[in-house]
Motif scaffolding. Structure first.
Motif, PDB file in Angstrom:
ATOM      1  N   PHE A   1       0.441  -1.109  -0.348  1.00  0.00           N
ATOM      2  CA  PHE A   1      -0.065   0.105  -0.437  1.00  0.00           C
ATOM      3  C   PHE A   1       1.141   1.384  -0.125  1.00  0.00           C
ATOM      4  O   PHE A   1       1.831   1.225   0.701  1.00  0.00           O
ATOM      5  CB  PHE A   1      -0.925  -0.374   1.079  1.00  0.00           C
ATOM      6  CG  PHE A   1      -1.756   0.880   1.334  1.00  0.00           C
ATOM      7  CD1 PHE A   1      -2.952   0.668   0.772  1.00  0.00           C
ATOM      8  CD2 PHE A   1      -1.768   2.493   1.441  1.00  0.00           C
ATOM      9  CE1 PHE A   1      -4.226   2.172   0.307  1.00  0.00           C
ATOM     10  CE2 PHE A   1      -3.006   3.695   1.370  1.00  0.00           C
ATOM     11  CZ  PHE A   1      -3.689   2.790   0.981  1.00  0.00           C
TER      12      PHE A   1
ATOM     13  N   GLU B   1       1.529   5.740   0.108  1.00  0.00           N
ATOM     14  CA  GLU B   1       0.104   6.729   0.264  1.00  0.00           C
ATOM     15  C   GLU B   1       1.155   8.175   0.054  1.00  0.00           C
ATOM     16  O   GLU B   1       2.614   8.091   0.221  1.00  0.00           O
ATOM     17  CB  GLU B   1      -0.246   6.848   1.121  1.00  0.00           C
ATOM     18  CG  GLU B   1      -1.107   7.897   2.161  1.00  0.00           C
ATOM     19  CD  GLU B   1      -1.750   7.260   3.298  1.00  0.00           C
ATOM     20  OE1 GLU B   1      -2.602   8.823   3.262  1.00  0.00           O
ATOM     21  OE2 GLU B   1      -1.359   6.519   3.856  1.00  0.00           O
TER      22      GLU B   1
ATOM     23  N   ILE C   1       1.990  11.966  -0.103  1.00  0.00           N
ATOM     24  CA  ILE C   1       1.207  13.757   0.264  1.00  0.00           C
ATOM     25  C   ILE C   1       1.965  14.086   0.558  1.00  0.00           C
ATOM     26  O   ILE C   1       3.369  14.754   0.533  1.00  0.00           O
ATOM     27  CB  ILE C   1       0.849  13.071   1.984  1.00  0.00           C
ATOM     28  CG1 ILE C   1       0.284  11.467   2.437  1.00  0.00           C
ATOM     29  CG2 ILE C   1       0.337  14.738   2.853  1.00  0.00           C
ATOM     30  CD1 ILE C   1      -0.193  11.469   3.787  1.00  0.00           C
TER      31      ILE C   1
ATOM     32  N   LYS D   1      -3.284  15.030  -0.580  1.00  0.00           N
ATOM     33  CA  LYS D   1      -2.920  13.527  -0.965  1.00  0.00           C
ATOM     34  C   LYS D   1      -2.802  13.402  -2.421  1.00  0.00           C
ATOM     35  O   LYS D   1      -4.238  12.982  -3.033  1.00  0.00           O
ATOM     36  CB  LYS D   1      -3.953  12.632  -0.008  1.00  0.00           C
ATOM     37  CG  LYS D   1      -3.557  11.056   0.301  1.00  0.00           C
ATOM     38  CD  LYS D   1      -4.238  10.152   0.708  1.00  0.00           C
ATOM     39  CE  LYS D   1      -4.764  11.075   1.941  1.00  0.00           C
ATOM     40  NZ  LYS D   1      -5.145   9.346   2.891  1.00  0.00           N
TER      41      LYS D   1
ATOM     42  N   GLU E   1      -3.056   6.918  -3.042  1.00  0.00           N
ATOM     43  CA  GLU E   1      -3.552   6.035  -2.134  1.00  0.00           C
ATOM     44  C   GLU E   1      -3.995   4.812  -3.131  1.00  0.00           C
ATOM     45  O   GLU E   1      -4.858   5.273  -3.025  1.00  0.00           O
ATOM     46  CB  GLU E   1      -4.750   7.054  -1.425  1.00  0.00           C
ATOM     47  CG  GLU E   1      -4.393   5.887   0.178  1.00  0.00           C
ATOM     48  CD  GLU E   1      -5.371   6.439   1.324  1.00  0.00           C
ATOM     49  OE1 GLU E   1      -5.647   6.444   2.304  1.00  0.00           O
ATOM     50  OE2 GLU E   1      -7.069   6.971   0.079  1.00  0.00           O
TER      51      GLU E   1
ATOM     52  N   ARG F   1       3.654  -1.322   3.709  1.00  0.00           N
ATOM     53  CA  ARG F   1       3.109   0.333   3.778  1.00  0.00           C
ATOM     54  C   ARG F   1       4.062   1.129   3.330  1.00  0.00           C
ATOM     55  O   ARG F   1       5.186   0.950   4.345  1.00  0.00           O
ATOM     56  CB  ARG F   1       2.059   0.208   5.230  1.00  0.00           C
ATOM     57  CG  ARG F   1       1.096  -0.255   5.239  1.00  0.00           C
ATOM     58  CD  ARG F   1      -0.250   0.001   6.529  1.00  0.00           C
ATOM     59  NE  ARG F   1      -0.359   1.482   5.854  1.00  0.00           N
ATOM     60  CZ  ARG F   1      -1.692   1.678   5.906  1.00  0.00           C
ATOM     61  NH1 ARG F   1      -2.461   0.422   5.119  1.00  0.00           N
ATOM     62  NH2 ARG F   1      -2.090   2.623   5.025  1.00  0.00           N
TER      63      ARG F   1
ATOM     64  N   LEU G   1       5.017   5.475   3.043  1.00  0.00           N
ATOM     65  CA  LEU G   1       4.514   5.825   3.579  1.00  0.00           C
ATOM     66  C   LEU G   1       5.439   7.573   2.729  1.00  0.00           C
ATOM     67  O   LEU G   1       6.381   7.458   2.542  1.00  0.00           O
ATOM     68  CB  LEU G   1       4.425   7.216   4.608  1.00  0.00           C
ATOM     69  CG  LEU G   1       3.851   8.356   5.202  1.00  0.00           C
ATOM     70  CD1 LEU G   1       2.342   8.910   4.741  1.00  0.00           C
ATOM     71  CD2 LEU G   1       3.676   8.047   6.856  1.00  0.00           C
TER      72      LEU G   1
END
Length: 85
Positions: A2, A4, A6, A11, A14, A75, A77
């Protein structure tokens, strides 16, 4: 995994991706499923990621002006300072 992405303003992305390639300060690097935990600063360059869209693999490129990436438990980020048009 996943992903993401930002910026301070919004954002940008995602969703699930197959891979992501980042412009590290000491060279580019790629993250795939089950990557070891990682925190790294990002430099000026292209952030690329591959994702499935209706059974087709697509690749997206963003020109970023630096930031930070964290990888943990599939994940990813990404906090970027800004994206060039």
């Amino acid at each position: 995994m996943f992903l993401e992405i930002i910026t301070p303003d919004n954002k940008l992305f995602e969703g699930e991706v197959d891979s992501a390639t980042f412009p590290g300060n000491e060279g580019s690097f790629q993250v795939l499923d089950d990557h070891a935990p990682l925190v790294s600063s990002l430099g000026l360059g292209e952030l690329r990621y591959k994702y499935k869209d209706h059974d087709h693999i697509k690749e997206k490129e963003l020109k970023i002006d630096g930031g930070i990436v964290e990888v943990l438990n599939n994940r990813v980020l990404v906090l970027v300072e800004s994206v060039q048009a």
